[in-house]
Design a protein around this motif. Structure first.
Motif, PDB file in Angstrom:
ATOM      1  N   UNK A  56       0.838  -1.199   0.000  1.00  0.00           N
ATOM      2  CA  UNK A  56       0.000   0.000   0.000  1.00  0.00           C
ATOM      3  C   UNK A  56       0.872   1.247   0.000  1.00  0.00           C
ATOM      4  N   UNK A  57       0.446   2.232  -0.765  1.00  0.00           N
ATOM      5  CA  UNK A  57       1.140   3.514  -0.757  1.00  0.00           C
ATOM      6  C   UNK A  57       0.948   4.171   0.599  1.00  0.00           C
ATOM      7  N   UNK A  58       2.032   4.749   1.125  1.00  0.00           N
ATOM      8  CA  UNK A  58       1.917   5.254   2.469  1.00  0.00           C
ATOM      9  C   UNK A  58       3.023   6.237   2.812  1.00  0.00           C
ATOM     10  N   UNK A  59       2.883   6.791   4.018  1.00  0.00           N
ATOM     11  CA  UNK A  59       3.863   7.705   4.580  1.00  0.00           C
ATOM     12  C   UNK A  59       4.463   7.010   5.800  1.00  0.00           C
ATOM     13  N   UNK A  60       5.785   6.857   5.813  1.00  0.00           N
ATOM     14  CA  UNK A  60       6.450   6.088   6.859  1.00  0.00           C
ATOM     15  C   UNK A  60       7.406   6.985   7.616  1.00  0.00           C
ATOM     16  N   UNK A  61       7.272   6.955   8.916  1.00  0.00           N
ATOM     17  CA  UNK A  61       8.168   7.755   9.752  1.00  0.00           C
ATOM     18  C   UNK A  61       9.012   6.833  10.626  1.00  0.00           C
ATOM     19  N   UNK A  62      10.280   7.159  10.698  1.00  0.00           N
ATOM     20  CA  UNK A  62      11.196   6.403  11.550  1.00  0.00           C
ATOM     21  C   UNK A  62      12.064   7.353  12.366  1.00  0.00           C
ATOM     22  N   UNK A  63      12.358   6.965  13.583  1.00  0.00           N
ATOM     23  CA  UNK A  63      11.756   5.858  14.329  1.00  0.00           C
ATOM     24  C   UNK A  63      10.396   6.268  14.899  1.00  0.00           C
ATOM     25  N   UNK A  64       9.674   5.339  15.489  1.00  0.00           N
ATOM     26  CA  UNK A  64       8.410   5.703  16.132  1.00  0.00           C
ATOM     27  C   UNK A  64       8.662   6.470  17.431  1.00  0.00           C
ATOM     28  N   UNK A  65       9.727   6.099  18.120  1.00  0.00           N
ATOM     29  CA  UNK A  65      10.088   6.756  19.379  1.00  0.00           C
ATOM     30  C   UNK A  65      11.568   7.115  19.319  1.00  0.00           C
ATOM     31  N   UNK A  66      11.867   8.344  19.721  1.00  0.00           N
ATOM     32  CA  UNK A  66      13.249   8.825  19.709  1.00  0.00           C
ATOM     33  C   UNK A  66      13.521   9.547  21.017  1.00  0.00           C
ATOM     34  N   UNK A  67      14.612   9.139  21.655  1.00  0.00           N
ATOM     35  CA  UNK A  67      15.036   9.823  22.871  1.00  0.00           C
ATOM     36  C   UNK A  67      16.360  10.511  22.581  1.00  0.00           C
ATOM     37  N   UNK A  68      16.466  11.760  22.924  1.00  0.00           N
ATOM     38  CA  UNK A  68      17.714  12.489  22.746  1.00  0.00           C
ATOM     39  C   UNK A  68      18.000  13.300  24.001  1.00  0.00           C
ATOM     40  N   UNK A  69      19.239  13.725  24.099  1.00  0.00           N
ATOM     41  CA  UNK A  69      19.634  14.513  25.255  1.00  0.00           C
ATOM     42  C   UNK A  69      19.498  15.996  24.945  1.00  0.00           C
ATOM     43  N   UNK A  70      19.290  16.762  25.961  1.00  0.00           N
ATOM     44  CA  UNK A  70      19.219  18.207  25.843  1.00  0.00           C
ATOM     45  C   UNK A  70      20.432  18.716  25.061  1.00  0.00           C
ATOM     46  N   UNK A  71      20.181  19.452  23.989  1.00  0.00           N
ATOM     47  CA  UNK A  71      21.262  20.036  23.213  1.00  0.00           C
ATOM     48  C   UNK A  71      21.915  19.127  22.198  1.00  0.00           C
ATOM     49  N   UNK A  72      21.560  17.858  22.160  1.00  0.00           N
ATOM     50  CA  UNK A  72      22.182  16.919  21.218  1.00  0.00           C
ATOM     51  C   UNK A  72      21.367  16.868  19.932  1.00  0.00           C
ATOM     52  N   UNK A  73      21.987  17.171  18.791  1.00  0.00           N
ATOM     53  CA  UNK A  73      21.227  17.185  17.527  1.00  0.00           C
ATOM     54  C   UNK A  73      20.535  15.859  17.257  1.00  0.00           C
ATOM     55  N   UNK A  74      19.367  15.958  16.657  1.00  0.00           N
ATOM     56  CA  UNK A  74      18.603  14.761  16.337  1.00  0.00           C
ATOM     57  C   UNK A  74      17.936  14.950  14.976  1.00  0.00           C
ATOM     58  N   UNK A  75      17.816  13.849  14.238  1.00  0.00           N
ATOM     59  CA  UNK A  75      17.176  13.869  12.925  1.00  0.00           C
ATOM     60  C   UNK A  75      16.047  12.859  12.893  1.00  0.00           C
ATOM     61  N   UNK A  76      14.901  13.308  12.426  1.00  0.00           N
ATOM     62  CA  UNK A  76      13.754  12.432  12.222  1.00  0.00           C
ATOM     63  C   UNK A  76      13.555  12.266  10.723  1.00  0.00           C
ATOM     64  N   UNK A  77      13.118  11.070  10.318  1.00  0.00           N
ATOM     65  CA  UNK A  77      12.992  10.838   8.881  1.00  0.00           C
ATOM     66  C   UNK A  77      11.567  10.485   8.484  1.00  0.00           C
ATOM     67  N   UNK A  78      11.281  10.763   7.234  1.00  0.00           N
ATOM     68  CA  UNK A  78       9.971  10.490   6.656  1.00  0.00           C
ATOM     69  C   UNK A  78      10.168  10.057   5.215  1.00  0.00           C
TER      70      UNK A  78
END
Lengths: 115, 114
Positions: free
Chosen positions: A1-23
């Protein structure tokens, strides 16, 4: 099925630490959006890409950036996460922006926790 | 500017009860109107839409009619189920080209008890 996928479902990061979410999307839609949704609130639009054109909302903090290397993928970068950035981040796509018969298709979101 | 107002929740109903979630909007021109549903831990799903006055959107037993005279788009369902428990967002889309933006109401939580 055609869809929109996001990874990860849950992300924990530390204060001030860069983080990237994907789609990623298999709908071949021209527009990709990033929304921030805090608990019990409506989603808030951060920015969107119409093809390669980036459109930032006026009140989106500079701490939030986005990249769209190709039609299928879009990334949300948070350069220095603060505690107030903990939220659900939703990616969405549509064929064209602002058109009546072009509703948004959402992914399941990434819940970001900042420790 | 454009805005959407929904009734406050949570709305708690027994199974098979009748549901109404009120939604009113303020907009210039002729917006399209939508209802999105968000199940726990998931993203938003389009439930139904209406693009012009007097249109009725319907899906999965839910329906809503675009009332321009009262600027409303109330969501209704004749008999709710436990599986309908979710957060419901009313939204409008105005403008065209690159300027259109989906504007959400604050959401209404529905809890259906067996």
């Amino acid at each position: 099925d055609a869809m929109v996928i996001q990874n990860p479902r849950y992300q924990v990061t530390q204060f001030g630490k860069p983080v990237t979410l994907s789609c990623s999307q298999t709908l071949n839609h021209n527009v990709m959006y990033w929304y921030q949704q805090k608990s019990s609130q409506a989603p808030k639009l951060l920015f969107h890409y119409y093809d390669k054109d980036f459109n930032n909302e006026a009140d989106t903090p500079d701490n939030f950036q986005s990249r769209r290397p190709n039609t299928s993928f879009c990334f949300l970068d948070i350069r220095s996460p603060g505690l107030g950035d903990a939220a659900m981040y939703l990616c969405a796509t549509s064929r064209s922006p602002g058109q009546r018969n072009s509703p948004l298709h959402f992914g399941n979101g990434t819940r970001l926790t900042v420790t | 500017g454009d805005s959407v107002t929904q009734m406050e929740g949570p709305v708690t109903l027994s199974e098979e009860a009748f549901l109404t979630i009120n939604c009113t909007y303020t907009a210039t021109g002729y917006p399209s109107l939508f209802w999105y549903v968000q199940y726990p831990g998931e993203g938003l799903q389009l439930l139904l839409k209406a693009t012009k006055a007097d249109d009725k959107g319907s899906n999965k037993g839910f329906e809503a009619t675009y009332r321009k005279e009262t600027t409303s788009f109330h969501l209704e369902k004749g008999s709710v189920q436990v599986s309908d428990s979710a957060v419901y967002f009313c939204a409008l889309l105005n403008g065209s080209g690159n300027t259109g933006k989906l504007i959400f109401g604050q959401g209404t939580t529905l809890q259906v008890k067996p």
